[in-house]
Write an enzyme that holds these catalytic residues in place. Structure first.
Site, short mmCIF file in Angstrom:
data_model
loop_
_atom_site.label_atom_id
_atom_site.label_comp_id
_atom_site.label_asym_id
_atom_site.label_seq_id
_atom_site.Cartn_x
_atom_site.Cartn_y
_atom_site.Cartn_z
CG HIS A 119 -64.10 -54.34 32.57
ND1 HIS A 119 -65.53 -54.10 32.45
CD2 HIS A 119 -63.70 -54.17 31.13
CE1 HIS A 119 -66.05 -53.32 31.27
NE2 HIS A 119 -65.05 -53.73 30.53
CD GLU A 128 -65.06 -54.93 37.91
OE1 GLU A 128 -66.36 -54.32 38.06
OE2 GLU A 128 -64.40 -54.13 37.48
CB ALA A 131 -57.03 -16.88 32.81
CB SER A 148 -54.24 -13.42 27.41
OG SER A 148 -53.87 -14.25 26.81
CG LEU A 199 -53.74 -26.50 23.12
CD1 LEU A 199 -55.11 -26.38 22.24
CD2 LEU A 199 -54.26 -25.59 24.39
NE ARG A 207 -45.79 -27.12 28.17
CZ ARG A 207 -47.56 -26.78 27.32
NH1 ARG A 207 -47.65 -27.82 26.95
NH2 ARG A 207 -47.37 -25.35 27.71
CB SER A 263 -71.21 -18.70 22.14
OG SER A 263 -71.71 -20.07 21.65
#
Length: 361
Positions: free
Chosen positions: A51, A53, A155, A169, A205, A208, A301
């Site tokens: 961790h 710390e 968008a 699109s 996806l 970049r 949805s």
């Protein structure tokens, strides 16, 4: 104290090193200061690794006696993948611990603060609290509800369409907005689209144009329509999860080791239950936050489900007169609307970015 915000800011910066590598654990950074000099820094960088710390304490070459530690999240008190941090802090002789927020994990939830105080350590909680909460909003959401934080990005043209009548699109918004989207992807553990988006655009996806780590790619593919040659299945730049209807589970053999396929039940209309989707992503893949770039069906949805925590509307400078609305299937009305609160509004290149949070009032 005078410089608390300065050193907590640094702890928050360090914490970001763990993006998409420590989940389902939270993002944590730690700074150790003595005589107004930083003598140690650390971050939780890999799931199962030390961790923040502990990494900070190990970096110190001098004495930590009477030093101050800054950490954005309450130190832990229980044995997990690694030993608890609080005993190590006490053993190091640190005299003051400054904490951004209390850990919402029921296994901690104030226990670390109390144990530090019981051992004579001066504890301050709430320094840069808002920023600390924003950084770990996914972790907090999961601890509170068992499901990840959900951001829906759309968008749209000036007249409210996400595609023309042919489904095209690219590109509604400009380069600056698309660069911003890549940054938002890197801020989340997963990016989710529907199979329709994959079939039309074949997106990568990935992150970049900006520095950042790739999120897990998630595709809602109820009927197994995503072709094997799709980027999300062929590229090894990021993990991919396909969510398919459970009736396909017999006889589907995807041999791509970089792809996980989870089979979920659908309702009579062939639609998924969003709570089940989100719970599955957390429980199976440790996802704490999801960035959704779906089309009209997914957007409608999801909004109807009530699970959108943040809505981002990117409005481009084009008017097309007719096309596909992202809200055409929403079942709300003026009497029972989906309500959101505007949190920011800015110009991005030639586009407008409006960010909203779900109105819980």
């Amino acid at each position: 104290m005078q410089h608390d915000a300065k050193y907590m800011t640094r702890a928050l910066e360090l914490a970001e090193r763990g993006k998409n590598t420590v989940n389902p654990n939270p993002l944590v950074g730690a700074v150790i200061v003595k005589n107004d000099q930083v003598i140690g820094e650390g971050a939780h960088e890999v799931y199962g690794g030390p961790h923040a710390e502990i990494n900070a304490i190990k970096q110190v070459s001098a004495s930590t006696e009477n030093a101050t530690m800054y950490v954005n999240l309450e130190p832990c008190t229980y044995d997990g993948k690694t030993p608890p941090c609080v005993p190590e802090i006490i053993e190091a002789g640190i005299s003051r611990v400054v904490i951004g927020i209390q850990d919402p994990n029921p296994r901690v939830d104030g226990k670390g603060i109390r144990l530090l105080a019981e051992n004579g350590i001066d504890v301050s909680v709430g320094v840069l609290e808002e920023k600390a909460r924003a950084l770990n909003r996914g972790f907090i959401r999961v601890m509170q509800s068992g499901i990840p934080w959900v951001t829906l990005k759309l968008a749209m043209t000036m007249d409210g369409f996400i595609a023309d009548t042919q489904g095209k699109s690219q590109w509604i918004t400009g380069d600056a907005s698309r660069k911003r989207v890549h940054r938002w992807r890197s801020d989340h553990n997963a990016v989710l689209v529907g199979s329709g988006t994959v079939l039309v655009d074949d997106p990568k996806l990935t992150v970049r144009t900006v520095p950042g780590k790739n999120p897990t790619r998630v595709v809602l593919d109820p009927e197994g329509a995503v072709p094997s040659e799709a980027h999300v299945l062929q590229s090894s730049e990021a993990e991919t999860v396909l969510l398919r209807a459970s009736h396909l589970s017999n006889g589907d053999n995807d041999r791509n080791t970089n792809v996980d396929i989870f089979y979920l039940p659908t309702n009579q209309s062939g639609e998924y239950d969003w709570q089940e989707i989100l719970t599955t992503l957390y429980e199976k893949k440790g996802v704490l936050s999801v960035f959704i770039e779906g089309g009209a069906e997914i957007s409608s949805s999801l909004l109807d489900s009530g699970y959108v925590d943040e809505l981002i509307l990117m409005t481009g400078s084009k008017i097309i007169g007719q096309g596909l609305s992202p809200f055409h299937r929403i079942t709300a009305s003026m009497d029972t609307p989906h309500k959101f609160e505007l949190t920011s509004l800015e110009q991005v290149g030639n586009d407008i970015c409006a960010r909203y949070r779900q109105d819980e009032s």
